[in-house]
Design an enzyme around this catalytic site. Structure first.
Site, mmCIF file in Angstrom:
data_model
loop_
_atom_site.group_PDB
_atom_site.id
_atom_site.type_symbol
_atom_site.label_atom_id
_atom_site.label_comp_id
_atom_site.label_asym_id
_atom_site.label_seq_id
_atom_site.Cartn_x
_atom_site.Cartn_y
_atom_site.Cartn_z
ATOM 1 N N CYS A 88 0.819 -1.224 0.000
ATOM 2 C CA CYS A 88 0.000 0.000 0.000
ATOM 3 C C CYS A 88 0.852 1.272 0.000
ATOM 4 O O CYS A 88 0.373 2.338 -0.377
ATOM 5 C CB CYS A 88 -0.937 0.000 1.196
ATOM 6 N N HIS A 228 -3.397 6.896 2.322
ATOM 7 C CA HIS A 228 -3.834 5.611 1.759
ATOM 8 C C HIS A 228 -5.167 5.242 2.409
ATOM 9 O O HIS A 228 -5.354 5.419 3.610
ATOM 10 C CB HIS A 228 -2.779 4.536 2.044
ATOM 11 N N ASN A 258 -10.336 -0.457 -0.198
ATOM 12 C CA ASN A 258 -8.872 -0.398 -0.146
ATOM 13 C C ASN A 258 -8.320 -0.912 -1.483
ATOM 14 O O ASN A 258 -8.464 -2.097 -1.797
ATOM 15 C CB ASN A 258 -8.386 -1.262 1.026
HETATM 16 O O1 UT7 Z 1 -4.008 -1.344 3.543
HETATM 17 C C1 UT7 Z 1 -3.020 -1.906 4.351
HETATM 18 C C2 UT7 Z 1 -3.237 -1.620 5.769
HETATM 19 N N1 UT7 Z 1 -4.451 -2.238 6.234
HETATM 20 C C3 UT7 Z 1 -4.828 -2.047 7.453
HETATM 21 O O2 UT7 Z 1 -4.129 -1.352 8.161
HETATM 22 C C4 UT7 Z 1 -6.076 -2.728 7.938
HETATM 23 C C5 UT7 Z 1 -6.148 -2.552 9.402
HETATM 24 N N2 UT7 Z 1 -7.263 -3.273 10.039
HETATM 25 C C6 UT7 Z 1 -8.556 -2.923 9.859
HETATM 26 O O3 UT7 Z 1 -8.908 -2.050 9.096
HETATM 27 C C7 UT7 Z 1 -9.554 -3.615 10.755
HETATM 28 O O4 UT7 Z 1 -8.880 -4.391 11.717
HETATM 29 C C8 UT7 Z 1 -10.577 -4.537 10.003
HETATM 30 C C9 UT7 Z 1 -11.543 -3.693 9.190
HETATM 31 C C10 UT7 Z 1 -9.823 -5.496 9.095
HETATM 32 C C11 UT7 Z 1 -11.403 -5.335 11.016
HETATM 33 O O5 UT7 Z 1 -12.047 -4.431 11.917
HETATM 34 P P1 UT7 Z 1 -11.940 -4.613 13.506
HETATM 35 O O6 UT7 Z 1 -12.770 -3.562 14.107
HETATM 36 O O7 UT7 Z 1 -10.473 -4.624 13.857
HETATM 37 O O8 UT7 Z 1 -12.605 -6.012 13.725
HETATM 38 P P2 UT7 Z 1 -11.983 -7.319 14.422
HETATM 39 O O9 UT7 Z 1 -11.049 -8.001 13.472
HETATM 40 O O10 UT7 Z 1 -11.491 -6.968 15.788
HETATM 41 O O11 UT7 Z 1 -13.267 -8.199 14.588
HETATM 42 C C12 UT7 Z 1 -14.310 -7.825 15.492
HETATM 43 C C13 UT7 Z 1 -15.451 -8.814 15.333
HETATM 44 C C14 UT7 Z 1 -15.004 -10.278 15.411
HETATM 45 O O12 UT7 Z 1 -16.026 -11.024 16.044
HETATM 46 P P3 UT7 Z 1 -15.893 -11.397 17.619
HETATM 47 O O13 UT7 Z 1 -14.623 -12.207 17.716
HETATM 48 O O14 UT7 Z 1 -15.821 -10.100 18.348
HETATM 49 O O15 UT7 Z 1 -17.134 -12.182 17.864
HETATM 50 C C15 UT7 Z 1 -14.935 -10.696 13.963
HETATM 51 O O16 UT7 Z 1 -15.149 -12.070 13.784
HETATM 52 O O17 UT7 Z 1 -16.060 -8.651 14.060
HETATM 53 C C16 UT7 Z 1 -16.094 -9.909 13.381
HETATM 54 N N3 UT7 Z 1 -15.974 -9.650 11.955
HETATM 55 C C17 UT7 Z 1 -17.039 -9.400 11.165
HETATM 56 N N4 UT7 Z 1 -18.344 -9.339 11.435
HETATM 57 C C18 UT7 Z 1 -19.171 -9.033 10.405
HETATM 58 C C19 UT7 Z 1 -14.840 -9.592 11.200
HETATM 59 N N5 UT7 Z 1 -15.153 -9.304 9.924
HETATM 60 C C20 UT7 Z 1 -16.517 -9.179 9.877
HETATM 61 C C21 UT7 Z 1 -17.425 -8.888 8.846
HETATM 62 N N6 UT7 Z 1 -18.743 -8.808 9.161
HETATM 63 N N7 UT7 Z 1 -17.036 -8.647 7.584
#
Ligand code: UT7
Length: 301
Positions: A88, A228, A258
């Site tokens: 990225c 980005h 993204n």
């Molecule tokens: O471009 C390069 C750089 N990229 C980045 O820096 C990306 C950085 N990370 C992010 O943007 C975020 O971490 C994500 C968007 C990928 C994920 O968001 P988050 O708020 O960090 O969610 P999480 O991974 O902590 O997941 C929270 C909950 C989990 O469920 P439990 O364990 O709390 O029950 C996941 O299983 O959300 C769940 N979850 C979803 N639920 C519905 C994960 N993906 C989804 C989804 N829909 N698509």
């Protein structure tokens, strides 16, 4: 396809729409369209291009480079061509290469491209990644300054110790393509989102502060930040930490998701076409991604 909702995606990422190419379209096809438009805007003929530098993590194939396919398709017969891989952060890496080729006097006209078909390496059974990535391309023509827009400086960084946070494990020399790698879905992007999120916010803050300090300017001197587009929450959290108004950061993740290397040039093109900046404005580009890699650039508009 997966257990998710529009509400979750919007709230956690800011994404409402993404662009996905059809089966027959590859990264060079998007790059060619962006390149021809950039050359037209700059009133430069393909035959005048000396060098093509493409940033991509989704090349048409492992080799030859996507830049070579672009060179042939646009008819840039005298241009050297190579790709770079800095995920990225890659478009600003490519911009930095172009700037230095031009400053050293070894090349006059460099075509810099950020292009991705991330849909081709996205696992649509993995809800933690399949809601994030889109396809797109952007391009810029870099030449000796004509007194108008100028790349003042670039900053590049990397930390290979955290490579496992965001990677595409299979298909290279470490894990060549095999039935096993296909069965384990290892040819798709793997993301440890939570770990990366915090690093992304802190890195964006640190890189912006270092860029302004190194250039003896202050945050108040920046008219617009073009980050980005990985997650609207990352951008907003960084702006808050910097005590900067959120609307100083350009956002289009809602419409494109993204797009890795392509996100910054797509944003620059929208800003240009909509006349959102005035001549002489100070702009800061900033990016963070797999590698880990990061980069920034200060541009006089
Ligand atoms: O471009 C390069 C750089 N990229 C980045 O820096 C990306 C950085 N990370 C992010 O943007 C975020 O971490 C994500 C968007 C990928 C994920 O968001 P988050 O708020 O960090 O969610 P999480 O991974 O902590 O997941 C929270 C909950 C989990 O469920 P439990 O364990 O709390 O029950 C996941 O299983 O959300 C769940 N979850 C979803 N639920 C519905 C994960 N993906 C989804 C989804 N829909 N698509």
């Amino acid at each position: 396809m997966v257990d998710t909702s529009d509400e979750w995606i919007t709230k956690r990422t800011g994404i409402k729409e993404r662009r996905i190419v059809d089966n027959g379209t590859a990264t060079s096809d998007l790059a060619v369209e962006a390149s021809l438009r950039a050359l037209d805007d700059a009133k430069v003929l393909p035959s005048e291009v000396d060098l093509i530098v493409t940033s991509t993590i989704t090349p048409d194939c492992l080799f030859p480079s996507t830049s070579c396919f672009i060179q042939e398709k646009i008819g840039a017969k005298k241009a050297g061509a190579f790709d770079i891989l800095a995920a990225c952060a890659g478009f600003i890496y490519a911009l930095s290469i172009a700037k230095n080729f031009v400053i050293s006097g070894t090349r006059d006209t460099v075509l810099v491209i950020g292009a991705e078909c991330l849909s081709k390496v996205t696992d649509y059974t993995d809800r933690s990644t399949c809601i994030l990535f889109g396809d797109g391309a952007g391009a810029a023509v870099v030449q000796k300054s004509n007194g108008k827009r100028e790349i003042i400086t670039t900053l590049l960084g990397a930390d290979g110790s955290q490579a496992d946070l965001l990677m595409l494990p299979a298909g290279g020399s470490r894990l060549p393509a095999s039935h096993e790698t296909v069965n384990s879905r290892s040819h798709y992007i793997k993301l440890k989102g939570k770990g990366l999120f915090k690093l992304a916010v802190n890195n964006m803050v640190d890189v912006i502060l270092k860029s302004v300090k190194d250039n003896n300017i202050s945050l108040e001197d920046i008219d617009m930040i073009i980050p980005h587009q990985s997650n609207i929450r990352i951008i907003e959290a960084a702006m808050e930490k910097l005590n900067m108004a959120k609307d100083k950061a350009y956002i289009n993740i809602d419409r494109f998701g993204n797009t890795s290397s392509a996100s910054i040039p797509i944003a620059i093109d929208e800003i240009d076409k909509n006349n959102l900046l005035r001549s002489g404005d100070t702009v800061l580009l900033v990016a963070f991604g797999g590698g880990l890699t990061w980069s920034s650039s200060i541009i006089k508009w």
